[in-house]
Design an enzyme around this catalytic site. Structure first.
Site, mmCIF file in Angstrom:
data_model
loop_
_atom_site.group_PDB
_atom_site.id
_atom_site.type_symbol
_atom_site.label_atom_id
_atom_site.label_comp_id
_atom_site.label_asym_id
_atom_site.label_seq_id
_atom_site.Cartn_x
_atom_site.Cartn_y
_atom_site.Cartn_z
ATOM 1 N N HIS A 217 -41.633 -35.607 46.769
ATOM 2 C CA HIS A 217 -40.615 -35.014 45.885
ATOM 3 C C HIS A 217 -40.900 -33.534 45.654
ATOM 4 C CE1 HIS A 217 -37.917 -35.230 42.200
ATOM 5 N NE2 HIS A 217 -38.674 -34.189 41.866
ATOM 6 N N GLU A 218 -42.140 -33.188 45.331
ATOM 7 C CA GLU A 218 -42.469 -31.788 45.035
ATOM 8 C C GLU A 218 -42.353 -30.915 46.278
ATOM 9 O OE1 GLU A 218 -42.457 -30.939 42.082
ATOM 10 O OE2 GLU A 218 -42.707 -32.932 41.205
ATOM 11 N N HIS A 221 -38.776 -29.996 46.699
ATOM 12 C CA HIS A 221 -38.397 -28.816 45.911
ATOM 13 C C HIS A 221 -38.797 -27.543 46.638
ATOM 14 C CE1 HIS A 221 -36.783 -30.728 42.440
ATOM 15 N NE2 HIS A 221 -37.926 -31.217 41.987
ATOM 16 N N HIS A 227 -32.659 -31.485 42.231
ATOM 17 C CA HIS A 227 -32.583 -32.890 41.858
ATOM 18 C C HIS A 227 -31.212 -33.466 42.192
ATOM 19 C CE1 HIS A 227 -35.908 -31.942 38.795
ATOM 20 N NE2 HIS A 227 -36.437 -32.696 39.752
#
Length: 379
Positions: A217-218, A221, A227
């Site tokens: 997930h990070e 980004h 999101h």
């Protein structure tokens, strides 16, 4: 109208540099222990935190204390979710000013929240390949390997490539991601950003390794993904329960204007690794995000790995020049798209196979009945 005008004046004063007193924190302040300024010059970081607090007050509709929210001491701690992820998007001074500018424009037009899409817009936020990275020595060996595994996961599902460097980050003369250990929370900037240094941090506490999909997930980004639950495509699919969200988290639910991001026509994705779970940031244990179709509530917040549509977004953002349409003998079917790593075939959604996604794939790893796939003929 008067409120919007008053807030606009106050925001202009803030952006033009009202004096800021930075608090250095105490022994329990994780940010000050680990990396007090998130890779930014500390004076700039303090200003970002003030503006972010102001923005969260606006999101909470706490208009009686807007000036107080800006003038109060800087605090960087706040509630975290069950995986200790915490509000995980970091802002540069330019990005937080864009956020506040969006608020002014929204109040002036009466439109309120506006659209936010899938991937941050603009070539300046895109990385050149391979993306060079380093892993801080503060991680345990197994955590370093999990970071490398998350990177390989993105590489196997997209055209992006990474290269690990083993030089001293302080003497490195090239832009790079720097994975840094932290005592609490997981966080990253969105896309490639200018921090005044060549190292761009991705923060991962020990608890961030409890699920494989958290570092995935990070990294998403850092590649430029926002999101999923902040997209305009969420309308009709999910409802954000702002009254249940702690004010510290509100900026991570805020929609942004479409000028900031690229959509690529990708539909809303309940299964995105970039989607929060249904109770993330809750002040009372109730849902912060509810699906309109209750069958999808349990899909939210999966941290197994990238979804088909997550990978598709990155491939469309970074890889559109890799193939020519003429390399496909026929069009991809059932939502598939041209594979940037194998231009004469298609990448297929889960449950489909074949060069053009024309066949139903056998089930993999299903332990229970009840799974289904819905196929529609494209008109």
């Amino acid at each position: 109208m008067f409120l919007g005008f008053a807030v606009a004046i106050l925001l202009v004063q803030i952006i033009n540099g009202l004096p800021i007193q930075k608090e250095t924190g105490n022994g329990n302040d994780a940010s000050t222990q680990d990396d007090p300024c998130d890779g930014l010059p500390c004076e700039q970081w303090a200003e970002v935190q003030k503006k972010l607090a102001f923005l969260n007050a606006l999101e909470a509709k706490n208009t009686d204390n807007l000036l107080e929210s800006y003038s109060q001491d800087v605090h960087t701690t706040g509630p975290v979710d069950e995986d200790n992820e915490g509000p995980d998007i970091l802002y540069t001074p330019e990005q937080i000013d864009e956020e506040l500018d969006d608020v002014i424009r929204g109040m002036g037009s009466g439109q309120g929240h506006r659209q936010k899409r899938k991937v941050i817009n603009g070539d300046t936020y895109r990385w050149e390949m391979p993306i060079r990275y380093m892993i801080d020595s503060g991680f345990q060996s197994r955590h370093k390997n999990l970071i490398r595994g998350a990177i390989k996961h993105w590489e196997s599902n997209t055209c992006v490539t990474f290269k690990e460097e083993n030089v001293n980050t302080e003497t490195a003369d090239f832009k790079h991601l720097l994975f840094k250990s932290k005592s609490t929370g997981c966080a990253s900037y969105v896309g490639k950003v200018n921090l005044g240094s060549l190292a761009q941090p991705v923060y991962l506490a020990t608890s961030c390794f409890g699920k494989f999909g958290i570092p995935v997930h990070e990294i998403g980004h850092a590649l430029g993904l926002y999101h999923e639950h902040q997209r305009p495509a969420r309308d009709g699919h999910i409802t954000i329960r702002e009254d249940n969200i702690h004010s510290y988290w509100l900026s991570n639910y805020k929609q942004k204007p479409e000028s900031r991001v690229a959509d690529f026509g990708i539909p809303f994705d309940f299964n995105s690794v970039m989607h929060y779970g249904g109770r993330i940031g809750s002040i009372n244990g109730d849902y912060t995000i509810e699906t309109e179709d209750k069958l999808f509530q349990g899909n939210l917040g999966q941290r197994v790995g990238v979804s088909f549509l997550d990978a598709m977004a990155i491939n469309l953002a970074y890889c559109q020049g890799e193939c020519r349409p003429s390399q496909l003998r026929q069009s991809c079917q059932h939502g598939g798209y041209q594979d940037p790593k194998n231009c004469d075939s298609c990448r297929c959604p889960s449950g489909l196979k074949g060069r053009y996604c024309e066949q139903v794939a056998p089930p993999v790893g299903l332990l229970n009945c009840g799974d289904y796939i819905e196929m529609q003929k494209r008109r």
